[in-house]
Design an enzyme around this catalytic site. Structure first.
Site, PDB file in Angstrom:
ATOM      1  N   ASP A 160       6.799   3.607   5.530  1.00 64.54           N
ATOM      2  CA  ASP A 160       5.848   2.512   5.674  1.00 64.54           C
ATOM      3  C   ASP A 160       6.159   1.800   6.983  1.00 64.54           C
ATOM      4  OD1 ASP A 160       5.504   3.316   3.000  1.00 64.54           O
ATOM      5  OD2 ASP A 160       4.993   1.290   2.348  1.00 64.54           O
ATOM      6  N   LYS A 228      -2.403   0.489   4.880  1.00 56.96           N
ATOM      7  CA  LYS A 228      -1.838  -0.499   3.958  1.00 56.96           C
ATOM      8  C   LYS A 228      -2.119  -1.898   4.479  1.00 56.96           C
ATOM      9  CE  LYS A 228       2.781  -1.859   2.213  1.00 56.96           C
ATOM     10  NZ  LYS A 228       4.213  -1.465   2.203  1.00 56.96           N
ATOM     11  N   LYS A 264      -3.457   1.384   0.428  1.00 54.72           N
ATOM     12  CA  LYS A 264      -2.469   0.641  -0.354  1.00 54.72           C
ATOM     13  C   LYS A 264      -2.615  -0.854  -0.101  1.00 54.72           C
ATOM     14  CE  LYS A 264       2.530  -0.063  -0.968  1.00 54.72           C
ATOM     15  NZ  LYS A 264       3.894   0.385  -0.570  1.00 54.72           N
TER      16      LYS A 264
END
Length: 328
Positions: A160, A228, A264
């Site tokens: 991430d 995300k 996400k």
């Protein structure tokens, strides 16, 4: 195919690589994306938020939501024991009910990846690691790549990364693009496989919906496997309108390129009711193709406890006390 996808450069050929040939071409493409109708977007998100899921469908949706959670600990005080405990919870979220599904991933800092990998074994739960000077994204590229390489070498299945919002807001789009590309390359392993790359925008700092749309397309063109919303470390994290906008972006990107990208939302999603709203949004915008942990995740560790309590309520007809679930 949507108008946006049909008009995207390279759409007819199934690729968009040409738009990042230079700063000028990338800027022209990103600023050529249709402007976001703020009123329409927020109205659509609010309308979808009124939909309800009942009885059997709700039970299935709760289990699906549990299976989509990235259970996370990202604190300076993290210890080996805390990470092992979190992994145990991910493996068996409700020890009193073995039918409860496992979570999708455990997310930790790079130095805790090996601990998480050992604790999870061959369970199938992914180990995700934040990297690239999380959460600020303010570091030189060599530092960001070393951060990523450390996590991948330790066994991370997912990375991430967070973009440099300062660079993006200053209009240095090619710099952000090239950083994502370089981190994507650093996700590769010697055996030819690679960790999946989630690109975090920190949408609460991007100021406008148009910027969220531009960041979404920029990251997807650069090679993101997931986009995300947030780090969970700022005041404004995931919101329904921003998430809806990102869902529409991945829909249009697949129409333009044939490539499917995951989404996400992270931060601020705490209740089962919240999770149901997001699942309805995914279903109504993208359909069954994205209703899977492979393509949609919740970055919301506190959400798990509420899902477990609601799950027990459906099966027993009563709510549990506060000691029913562990405090993370």
């Amino acid at each position: 195919m949507s108008t946006l996808a049909a008009n995207a450069p390279g759409a007819a050929g199934g690729g968009l690589a040409d738009v990042a040939a230079s700063e000028a071409t990338l800027r022209r493409f990103l600023h050529g994306l249709p402007g976001v109708d703020q009123v329409g977007l927020e109205s659509r998100a609010a309308t979808l938020g009124t939909r309800s899921i009942k009885t059997t469908a709700k039970a299935l949706a709760i289990d699906l939501a549990i299976s989509m959670i990235d259970l996370t600990t990202l604190e300076g005080a993290d210890t080996v024991g805390k990470v092992r405990s979190l992994c145990a919870k991910g493996l068996s979220p409700d020890p009193s009910d073995r039918s409860a599904p496992r979570v999708a991933a455990i997310c930790v800092y790079p130095d805790m990846v090996a601990t998480a990998k050992a604790a999870l074994g061959d369970s199938g739960i992914q180990v995700a690691s934040v990297a690239t000077a999380f959460p600020s994204g303010r570091a030189g590229l060599p530092v960001k790549l070393a951060d990523t390489a450390e996590a991948v070498a330790a066994g991370a299945d997912e990375i991430d990364m967070v973009i440099d919002r300062g660079a993006f807001l200053s209009g240095r789009y090619l710099e952000v693009f090239e950083t994502i590309r370089a981190v994507k390359a650093a996700c590769a392993r010697p055996d030819g496989s690679a960790a999946h790359l989630k690109v975090i925008f920190e949408t609460g700092e991007l100021q406008t919906y148009d910027n969220v749309r531009r960041a979404s397309w920029l990251a997807m063109i650069a090679g993101a496997d997931f986009i995300k919303t947030s780090t969970g470390k700022v005041a404004v994290n995931a919101t329904p309108p921003v998430t809806l906008l990102m869902l529409e972006a991945v829909r249009d990107f697949r129409a333009a390129t044939g490539v499917q990208i995951g989404v996400k939302p992270a931060g601020g999603i705490r209740t089962t009711k919240d999770a149901m709203k997001y699942l309805v949004m995914v279903n109504e915008t993208l359909g069954d193709d994205w209703l899977s942990p492979h393509w949609f995740r919740f970055g919301a560790s506190s959400l798990l406890n509420d899902l477990l309590m609601q799950r027990q309520k459906l099966s027993t007809g009563r709510y549990s006390g506060p000691d029913y679930v562990t405090v993370d």
